[in-house]
Scaffold this active site. Sequence first.
Site, PDB file in Angstrom:
ATOM      1  N   CYS B 165       8.143 -88.474  16.145  1.00  0.00           N
ATOM      2  CA  CYS B 165       8.039 -90.091  15.686  1.00  0.00           C
ATOM      3  C   CYS B 165       8.741 -90.194  14.459  1.00  0.00           C
ATOM      4  O   CYS B 165       8.846 -91.346  14.270  1.00  0.00           O
ATOM      5  CB  CYS B 165       6.683 -90.448  15.639  1.00  0.00           C
ATOM      6  SG  CYS B 165       6.002 -90.028  17.475  1.00  0.00           S
ATOM      7  N   HIS B 305       3.919 -97.297   9.808  1.00  0.00           N
ATOM      8  CA  HIS B 305       4.209 -96.395  11.193  1.00  0.00           C
ATOM      9  C   HIS B 305       2.979 -97.257  12.053  1.00  0.00           C
ATOM     10  O   HIS B 305       3.546 -97.428  13.291  1.00  0.00           O
ATOM     11  CB  HIS B 305       3.662 -95.229  10.725  1.00  0.00           C
ATOM     12  CG  HIS B 305       4.143 -94.365  11.826  1.00  0.00           C
ATOM     13  ND1 HIS B 305       5.563 -94.242  12.425  1.00  0.00           N
ATOM     14  CD2 HIS B 305       3.417 -93.468  12.760  1.00  0.00           C
ATOM     15  CE1 HIS B 305       5.332 -93.151  13.712  1.00  0.00           C
ATOM     16  NE2 HIS B 305       4.260 -92.774  13.617  1.00  0.00           N
ATOM     17  N   GLU B 316      -2.834 -94.229   7.160  1.00  0.00           N
ATOM     18  CA  GLU B 316      -1.773 -94.994   6.659  1.00  0.00           C
ATOM     19  C   GLU B 316      -2.145 -95.970   5.609  1.00  0.00           C
ATOM     20  O   GLU B 316      -1.672 -96.140   4.531  1.00  0.00           O
ATOM     21  CB  GLU B 316      -0.595 -95.430   7.496  1.00  0.00           C
ATOM     22  CG  GLU B 316       0.428 -95.929   7.081  1.00  0.00           C
ATOM     23  CD  GLU B 316       1.415 -96.380   8.094  1.00  0.00           C
ATOM     24  OE1 GLU B 316       1.177 -96.433   9.315  1.00  0.00           O
ATOM     25  OE2 GLU B 316       2.621 -96.705   7.935  1.00  0.00           O
ATOM     26  N   LYS B 338       5.252-102.485  16.217  1.00  0.00           N
ATOM     27  CA  LYS B 338       5.023-101.412  17.155  1.00  0.00           C
ATOM     28  C   LYS B 338       3.845-102.680  17.933  1.00  0.00           C
ATOM     29  O   LYS B 338       3.569-102.258  19.203  1.00  0.00           O
ATOM     30  CB  LYS B 338       4.235-100.354  16.861  1.00  0.00           C
ATOM     31  CG  LYS B 338       5.203 -99.195  16.303  1.00  0.00           C
ATOM     32  CD  LYS B 338       4.690 -97.919  16.243  1.00  0.00           C
ATOM     33  CE  LYS B 338       5.481 -96.724  15.767  1.00  0.00           C
ATOM     34  NZ  LYS B 338       5.808 -96.961  14.293  1.00  0.00           N
ATOM     35  N   HIS B 343       5.382 -97.879  20.839  1.00  0.00           N
ATOM     36  CA  HIS B 343       5.960 -96.888  20.075  1.00  0.00           C
ATOM     37  C   HIS B 343       7.339 -96.290  20.484  1.00  0.00           C
ATOM     38  O   HIS B 343       7.194 -95.506  21.688  1.00  0.00           O
ATOM     39  CB  HIS B 343       4.836 -95.853  19.789  1.00  0.00           C
ATOM     40  CG  HIS B 343       5.260 -95.040  18.935  1.00  0.00           C
ATOM     41  ND1 HIS B 343       6.540 -94.649  18.111  1.00  0.00           N
ATOM     42  CD2 HIS B 343       4.232 -93.956  18.428  1.00  0.00           C
ATOM     43  CE1 HIS B 343       6.208 -93.554  17.462  1.00  0.00           C
ATOM     44  NE2 HIS B 343       5.013 -93.450  17.300  1.00  0.00           N
ATOM     45  N   PHE B 402       4.192 -86.088  14.623  1.00  0.00           N
ATOM     46  CA  PHE B 402       3.701 -84.920  15.213  1.00  0.00           C
ATOM     47  C   PHE B 402       4.245 -83.868  14.418  1.00  0.00           C
ATOM     48  O   PHE B 402       5.188 -83.542  14.376  1.00  0.00           O
ATOM     49  CB  PHE B 402       3.565 -84.709  16.684  1.00  0.00           C
ATOM     50  CG  PHE B 402       2.631 -85.754  17.450  1.00  0.00           C
ATOM     51  CD1 PHE B 402       1.778 -86.525  16.540  1.00  0.00           C
ATOM     52  CD2 PHE B 402       2.859 -85.763  18.672  1.00  0.00           C
ATOM     53  CE1 PHE B 402       0.940 -87.199  17.531  1.00  0.00           C
ATOM     54  CE2 PHE B 402       1.727 -86.700  19.528  1.00  0.00           C
ATOM     55  CZ  PHE B 402       1.051 -87.415  18.904  1.00  0.00           C
TER      56      PHE B 402
END
Lengths: 89, 414
Positions: B165, B305, B316, B338, B343, B402
């Site tokens: 991502c 994010h 975050e 998002k 996403h 990830f």
Amino acid sequence: MSLEEKVKEIIVEQLGVNAEQVKPEASFIEDLGADSLDTVELVMAFEEEFRAEIPDEDAEKLTTVGAVIEYLKSKGFDKQLEENKSSNG
Amino acid sequence: MNGRRQVAVTGMGVVSPLGCTLNRVWERLVRGVSGIRPISRFDASAFASRIAGEVVEFDVDAYIPKKEQRRMDPFSHYGMAASKMAVADAGLDFSAMDRRRAGVLVGSGIGGLQVMLDQTRVFLERGPSRFSPFMIPQMITNILSGQIAIEYGLRGPNFAVVSACATATHSIGEAMRLIQYGDADVVLAGGAEAPICELGVGGFCAMRALSTRNDAPTKASRPFDKDRDGFVIAEGAAVLLLEELEHARQRGARIYCELAGYGRTCDAFHITAPDEGGTGAAEAMRLAMDDAGVGPEEVDYINAHGTSTELNDKCETLAIKTALGETQARRVMISSTKSMTGHLLGAAGAFESLVCALAIAHGVVPPTINYETPDPDCDLDYVPNTARETRVRVCLNNSLGFGGHNATLCFRRV
């Protein structure tokens, strides 16, 4: 549909060309914009349509529209098309 | 910064669940429209998550000839279209420049997942002689950068960054470095993703990563809200045309903003879970600010994010506090777009960079929609539900992938 027409139809579909371009003397790579991967896929499409198995050493020689038509005729696929038509008809 | 070549954003293109033109997408972002709906791409009835951000209003024929379309996975359709839009938007004529000085870094988190699925079906049903000769070139993640280069004859640096991502954010950051270092004058950079098929949705479902709010799709992506229950999978592409600042000025290009800083780190902690203290993400933000030569007090807006998973949003938030300090963290505007797009995985960082550039250009910060119930773990200003008109000079864009990959970009008004 005759074998010639069927072959043309597949070429038009696979290579995204106009039917008028698909003349017997037309070369897939020189005239119809195919690359080597297209020609592999094209042979697979013929195999699919005619339920044929075309060995690689034969496939290598099928560089023009006419060569494909002659090859399929020599293997009796034009007669097979006729038989299918009458049995369906 | 002294004497370093500077990098401008001069063109952008987008294919997304909010539409496929900059104007349409921006208008919906500012209005706070959700692009999430029930999955139409395949029969998802047996899947735990049955909602997604599917691309809308996309006319592939307008960008790619029929024959070429068949040689590309959908992720490449999106990426090629977004690239063409970016080039047109920049008004750049590549034939007027040395094309060995032009590169492409348009990555994908996963690559050609649809073709992998289709060809696996062919193999299982019909055996090994029926593989398409186009399977590999459709599937590999780097093929898109190659295709874009072929389209425009761009012979400079060309490859694909892969970091889940964070892919597009890394791609844009590495592209910036190519220009700064003098290896290229122009780079098309961004990401493309098309994961909405049985493999993509099933795989993320198995991780319990996706929202199952199937009865209320537009409410499902709710970053920083207490009732968030996972991210919503989405697809699309975004591409930025990055250009050395003087190169852009000499041709009289319109400049959206400067891409001024880049930081990247790794958590080195867990394959999918973020480091709970958010230290890796905080360090990426700090590096990006240092690289741009800006202090935390100068940052007006952070495009987070903000995935809408429990852990991401909490970690975050902590990371932002660590990077900016408690006082400035409470002052800065933070939003997760998002909440509207879902996403876009490997394309997310590019879409969100585009949001930063437009926020600077228009002086508007798009909201985090579906923010209803505050979470004590997420206690900052997430620009809830309504866009805010304000001068935006410096933006950060965070992406966390990830693998523990953290990347932050810093955009600045020119």
